[in-house]
Design a protein around this motif. Structure first.
Motif, mmCIF file in Angstrom:
data_model
loop_
_atom_site.group_PDB
_atom_site.id
_atom_site.type_symbol
_atom_site.label_atom_id
_atom_site.label_comp_id
_atom_site.label_asym_id
_atom_site.label_seq_id
_atom_site.Cartn_x
_atom_site.Cartn_y
_atom_site.Cartn_z
ATOM 1 N N GLY A 174 -44.734 18.881 -79.832
ATOM 2 C CA GLY A 174 -44.451 19.918 -80.369
ATOM 3 C C GLY A 174 -43.239 20.444 -79.742
ATOM 4 N N LYS A 175 -42.694 21.755 -79.974
ATOM 5 C CA LYS A 175 -41.385 22.407 -79.463
ATOM 6 C C LYS A 175 -41.916 23.113 -78.122
ATOM 7 C CE LYS A 175 -37.410 24.878 -80.183
ATOM 8 N NZ LYS A 175 -37.580 25.436 -78.963
ATOM 9 N N PRO A 176 -41.325 22.584 -76.888
ATOM 10 C CA PRO A 176 -41.663 23.469 -75.684
ATOM 11 C C PRO A 176 -40.697 24.416 -75.778
ATOM 12 C CG PRO A 176 -40.125 21.519 -75.284
ATOM 13 C CD PRO A 176 -40.415 21.368 -76.886
ATOM 14 N N PHE A 189 -44.567 23.837 -56.149
ATOM 15 C CA PHE A 189 -45.312 23.712 -55.185
ATOM 16 C C PHE A 189 -44.159 24.511 -54.038
ATOM 17 C CE2 PHE A 189 -47.678 19.439 -55.563
ATOM 18 C CZ PHE A 189 -48.468 20.273 -56.073
ATOM 19 N N ARG A 190 -42.639 24.156 -54.198
ATOM 20 C CA ARG A 190 -41.905 24.830 -53.155
ATOM 21 C C ARG A 190 -41.827 26.279 -53.236
ATOM 22 N NH1 ARG A 190 -38.573 20.313 -55.184
ATOM 23 N NH2 ARG A 190 -38.364 18.624 -53.490
ATOM 24 N N GLU A 191 -41.989 26.602 -54.486
ATOM 25 C CA GLU A 191 -41.788 28.109 -54.731
ATOM 26 C C GLU A 191 -43.246 28.736 -54.332
ATOM 27 O OE1 GLU A 191 -40.820 28.693 -58.879
ATOM 28 O OE2 GLU A 191 -38.756 27.712 -58.230
ATOM 29 N N LYS A 192 -44.308 27.915 -54.015
ATOM 30 C CA LYS A 192 -45.659 28.152 -53.596
ATOM 31 C C LYS A 192 -46.484 29.349 -54.964
ATOM 32 C CE LYS A 192 -44.645 28.057 -48.692
ATOM 33 N NZ LYS A 192 -44.613 28.724 -47.212
ATOM 34 N N GLN A 193 -46.189 28.727 -55.912
ATOM 35 C CA GLN A 193 -46.776 29.575 -57.090
ATOM 36 C C GLN A 193 -48.215 29.043 -57.249
ATOM 37 O OE1 GLN A 193 -44.391 28.727 -60.895
ATOM 38 N NE2 GLN A 193 -42.516 29.079 -59.823
ATOM 39 N N ASP A 194 -48.987 30.333 -57.517
ATOM 40 C CA ASP A 194 -50.342 30.074 -57.888
ATOM 41 C C ASP A 194 -50.659 29.204 -59.022
ATOM 42 O OD1 ASP A 194 -51.274 31.272 -55.411
ATOM 43 O OD2 ASP A 194 -51.450 33.312 -56.160
ATOM 44 N N GLN A 195 -49.840 29.470 -60.009
ATOM 45 C CA GLN A 195 -49.700 28.680 -61.247
ATOM 46 C C GLN A 195 -50.140 27.056 -60.976
ATOM 47 O OE1 GLN A 195 -47.736 30.806 -60.580
ATOM 48 N NE2 GLN A 195 -46.801 31.732 -62.568
ATOM 49 N N ALA A 196 -49.846 26.481 -59.930
ATOM 50 C CA ALA A 196 -49.998 25.265 -59.748
ATOM 51 C C ALA A 196 -51.443 24.740 -59.792
ATOM 52 C CB ALA A 196 -49.423 25.006 -58.062
ATOM 53 N N ASN A 226 -42.823 13.545 -60.763
ATOM 54 C CA ASN A 226 -43.095 13.074 -61.897
ATOM 55 C C ASN A 226 -44.373 13.690 -62.797
ATOM 56 O OD1 ASN A 226 -41.632 10.701 -61.522
ATOM 57 N ND2 ASN A 226 -43.204 9.518 -60.488
ATOM 58 N N VAL A 227 -44.595 14.759 -62.371
ATOM 59 C CA VAL A 227 -45.382 15.842 -63.278
ATOM 60 C C VAL A 227 -44.629 16.825 -63.663
ATOM 61 C CG1 VAL A 227 -47.264 17.357 -63.258
ATOM 62 C CG2 VAL A 227 -47.419 15.234 -61.705
ATOM 63 N N ILE A 228 -44.464 17.087 -64.967
ATOM 64 C CA ILE A 228 -43.329 17.905 -65.503
ATOM 65 C C ILE A 228 -44.340 19.019 -66.538
ATOM 66 C CG2 ILE A 228 -41.433 18.253 -67.385
ATOM 67 C CD1 ILE A 228 -40.749 16.547 -64.983
ATOM 68 N N ILE A 229 -43.882 20.248 -66.280
ATOM 69 C CA ILE A 229 -44.433 21.430 -66.706
ATOM 70 C C ILE A 229 -43.651 22.171 -67.575
ATOM 71 C CG2 ILE A 229 -45.398 23.449 -65.847
ATOM 72 C CD1 ILE A 229 -46.831 21.059 -64.557
ATOM 73 N N ASP A 230 -44.223 22.776 -68.781
ATOM 74 C CA ASP A 230 -43.691 23.587 -69.548
ATOM 75 C C ASP A 230 -44.328 24.643 -69.598
ATOM 76 O OD1 ASP A 230 -42.593 24.835 -71.754
ATOM 77 O OD2 ASP A 230 -43.494 23.652 -73.218
ATOM 78 N N GLU A 231 -43.540 25.961 -68.976
ATOM 79 C CA GLU A 231 -44.333 26.982 -68.655
ATOM 80 C C GLU A 231 -44.342 28.207 -69.699
ATOM 81 O OE1 GLU A 231 -41.862 28.000 -65.088
ATOM 82 O OE2 GLU A 231 -43.657 27.868 -63.790
ATOM 83 N N ASN A 232 -44.963 27.728 -70.829
ATOM 84 C CA ASN A 232 -45.049 28.650 -71.841
ATOM 85 C C ASN A 232 -46.450 29.348 -71.891
ATOM 86 O OD1 ASN A 232 -46.669 26.692 -73.012
ATOM 87 N ND2 ASN A 232 -45.282 26.208 -74.381
ATOM 88 N N ILE A 233 -46.677 30.193 -72.899
ATOM 89 C CA ILE A 233 -48.188 30.824 -72.799
ATOM 90 C C ILE A 233 -49.355 29.788 -72.629
ATOM 91 C CG2 ILE A 233 -49.785 32.146 -73.925
ATOM 92 C CD1 ILE A 233 -47.407 33.682 -75.330
ATOM 93 N N ASP A 234 -49.380 28.676 -73.301
ATOM 94 C CA ASP A 234 -50.242 27.589 -73.238
ATOM 95 C C ASP A 234 -49.520 26.326 -72.449
ATOM 96 O OD1 ASP A 234 -52.460 26.073 -73.150
ATOM 97 O OD2 ASP A 234 -52.234 25.281 -75.487
ATOM 98 N N PRO A 235 -49.468 26.583 -71.366
ATOM 99 C CA PRO A 235 -48.556 25.524 -70.483
ATOM 100 C C PRO A 235 -48.827 23.996 -71.002
ATOM 101 C CG PRO A 235 -49.953 26.538 -69.014
ATOM 102 C CD PRO A 235 -50.254 27.122 -70.382
#
Length: 529
Positions: free
Chosen positions: A275-277, A288-295, A392-401
């Motif tokens: 789909g379209k990210p 990780f560097r930004e120490k985000q809880d979303q990790a 090597n782990v790529i994230i698309d940070e939308n509503i449903d990541p």
């Protein structure tokens, strides 16, 4: 301005001059000429070419040798014979005989035709018709030059023209497509791409987010992830993707390897999101560097969804000697690891007695572990990514990541804990490394103290512990949840070996190596060797 590069090899200087006139008439066509094989070989070594035209009756030796060198060193170059009798039946018969031994020969050009250069110009026009406008090529090329010693094969130079060729080809006719599901039957003809460099870490690869531009009829832009690596690595990745991912693994429903192209020294692969990210794409190293809880959300999604089929009970097998696996798969060298420990002790151990003692214990315990029978006992294996570091782990940070993996060059059967170990190691490098100066030694000792507090991996970390300890505990929990055969001992041993392997990477800084060794020290403290 895009340019088309041509090599003409002919001992007839008039023919060479006619070819050079093309450059005078067309700024977008660059011609190099050689009247001897020696000159030709030098040009082939140092320049990228789209087309090479070689005289059939060169007086300087075997023309087949030039084709052979082009085949080995510039495989992306299209090759043609130059002859005064290109239309004759004997020449056509000769070509039929030559092609099995010189498979790179595309055809013959008649140099007696006063307009023979028009044939080359037609090739250039065809190239420009399909070529795409790729922004930020120079940025990628500069990153590649930083890792140049890893790319050179000793025979040819890497050029920005080759990088542009790879990207233009990826976004050229190979990616003119119609995506009926996502784009409502509107044909998407890609006209170019804008590249944004993603952090590539210590690997051989350059990774970028590519925002493909389409014709005005397009209602949306199209996002992909591009990776450029040494050509042999790309070949290996394509093979492993087809063998282990495309037809065997559930990941194929979330990530697709859209296309690939091989150049002379480099290759490129293009990965697609399903789909379209959104335009908010990063790798988990940045998280990780930004120490985000979303990790935590991303890792749960990665191991609870994407890799579930990899880790199915039906895929689990028992193997023997995990050390042998690391030696065969990653060329792990125990002696190099001991030398790296010794170097780290010499660098900082003499300035801090506590660090000196910890590192000395690491050296002794690792020696006992690698020489003992425990590491050669059976371990559980399944299909693994093989290099699941945070880049090597790529994230698309939308509503449903969305979470996708790239770089399948190490994918295959391996220890069940190895992908977790790669992330454990990346986590510590991304969050907790600095420069070795002043009070930094006390900082690293503090991190070792936190490692000690975090040794009972089954227990929940307290709120007063650092960010990375909580992520580390989550990784171990996910490991246990995914495998009914999971054991703490196997997890610890795999982590020790992965950390030792990373310590042997030449590009790892001394401060990073120290951080990894302190992590290994805490792991060894938990093992009964």
């Amino acid at each position: 301005m895009k340019k088309f590069y041509v090599l003409v090899v002919d001992d007839d200087k008039e023919i060479c001059e006619m070819a050079l006139n093309m450059s005078n008439d067309r700024e977008d066509v660059v011609v190099f000429t050689a009247t001897t094989n020696e000159q030709a070989l030098s040009l082939i070594k140092n320049n990228f070419f789209h087309v090479a035209c070689i005289d059939l009756l060169s007086t300087d030796g075997d023309f087949k040798m030039i084709f052979k060198v082009l085949n080995e060193r510039r495989p992306s170059c299209k090759c043609y014979l130059i002859t005064g009798k290109a239309g004759d039946k004997p020449i056509n018969l000769l070509l039929e005989l030559l092609i099995p031994s010189c498979p790179r020969i595309e055809g013959a050009i008649d140099k007696c035709d006063i307009n023979y250069t028009n044939v080359i110009l037609d090739m250039a026009d065809t190239y420009f018709k399909n070529a795409k406008v790729i922004n930020s090529v120079d940025i990628l090329y500069e990153e590649i030059k930083k890792k140049k010693t890893r790319y050179l094969n000793g025979h040819v130079a890497i050029t920005s023209e080759e990088v542009e060729y790879l990207l233009s080809y990826i976004f050229g006719q190979r990616m003119n497509f119609t995506n009926k599901n996502s784009y409502n039957d509107i044909e998407q003809i890609i006209t170019g791409a804008q590249l944004v460099l993603l952090s590539g870490g210590r690997s051989k690869s350059i990774v970028a987010l590519a925002k493909a531009k389409t014709k005005e009829v397009s209602i949306e832009d199209f996002y992909t992830v591009i990776k450029i690596s040494p050509i042999d690595d790309i070949k290996e990745e394509i093979n492993r993707y087809k063998s282990y991912v495309k037809f065997m693994v559930g990941l194929s429903s979330r990530v697709e390897l859209l296309d690939y192209v091989l150049g002379d020294t480099l290759g490129a692969v293009c990965y697609s999101f399903a789909g379209k990210p959104s335009n908010n794409i990063k790798n988990i190293s940045d998280v990780f560097r930004e120490k985000q809880d979303q990790a935590k959300i991303y890792l749960k999604k990665l191991f609870d969804v994407n890799t579930k089929e990899w880790m199915a009970d039906s895929n689990i097998k028992q193997e023997k000697d995990i050390l042998k696996y690391f030696k065969n798969k990653y060329k792990f060298n125990h002696d190099d690891f001991k030398k790296n420990i010794k170097t780290t002790i010499e660098l900082c151990g003499s300035k801090n007695e506590k660090l000196h003692n910890i590192l000395e214990n690491v050296s002794k315990k690792v020696g006992v572990l690698l020489a003992g029978g425990k590491i050669r006992e059976t371990y559980n294996s399944c299909i693994v990514h093989g290099d699941m570091n945070s880049n090597n782990v790529i994230i698309d940070e939308n509503i449903d990541p969305k979470v996708i993996l790239i770089d399948y060059s190490d994918t295959g059967r391996g220890p069940i804990a190895i992908d977790f170990a790669a992330l454990e190691c990346s986590l510590r490098l991304d969050v907790d490394t600095g420069d070795l100066s002043g009070d930094e030694y006390d900082f690293y000792l503090c991190q070792y103290g936190y490692e000690k507090e975090c040794t009972e991996l089954f227990h929940r970390a307290g709120d007063d512990l650092p960010y990375w300890t909580k992520i580390s505990k989550l990784l171990f929990k996910l490991y246990c949840n995914n495998f009914k055969f999971a054991t703490k001992e196997e997890y610890l041993i795999t982590n020790v070996l992965w950390g030792a392997r990373v310590c042997n990477v030449k590009s790892v800084r001394h401060s990073e190596r120290l951080r990894i060794l302190l992590w290994i020290a805490s792991l060894l403290d938990q093992l009964i060797i």
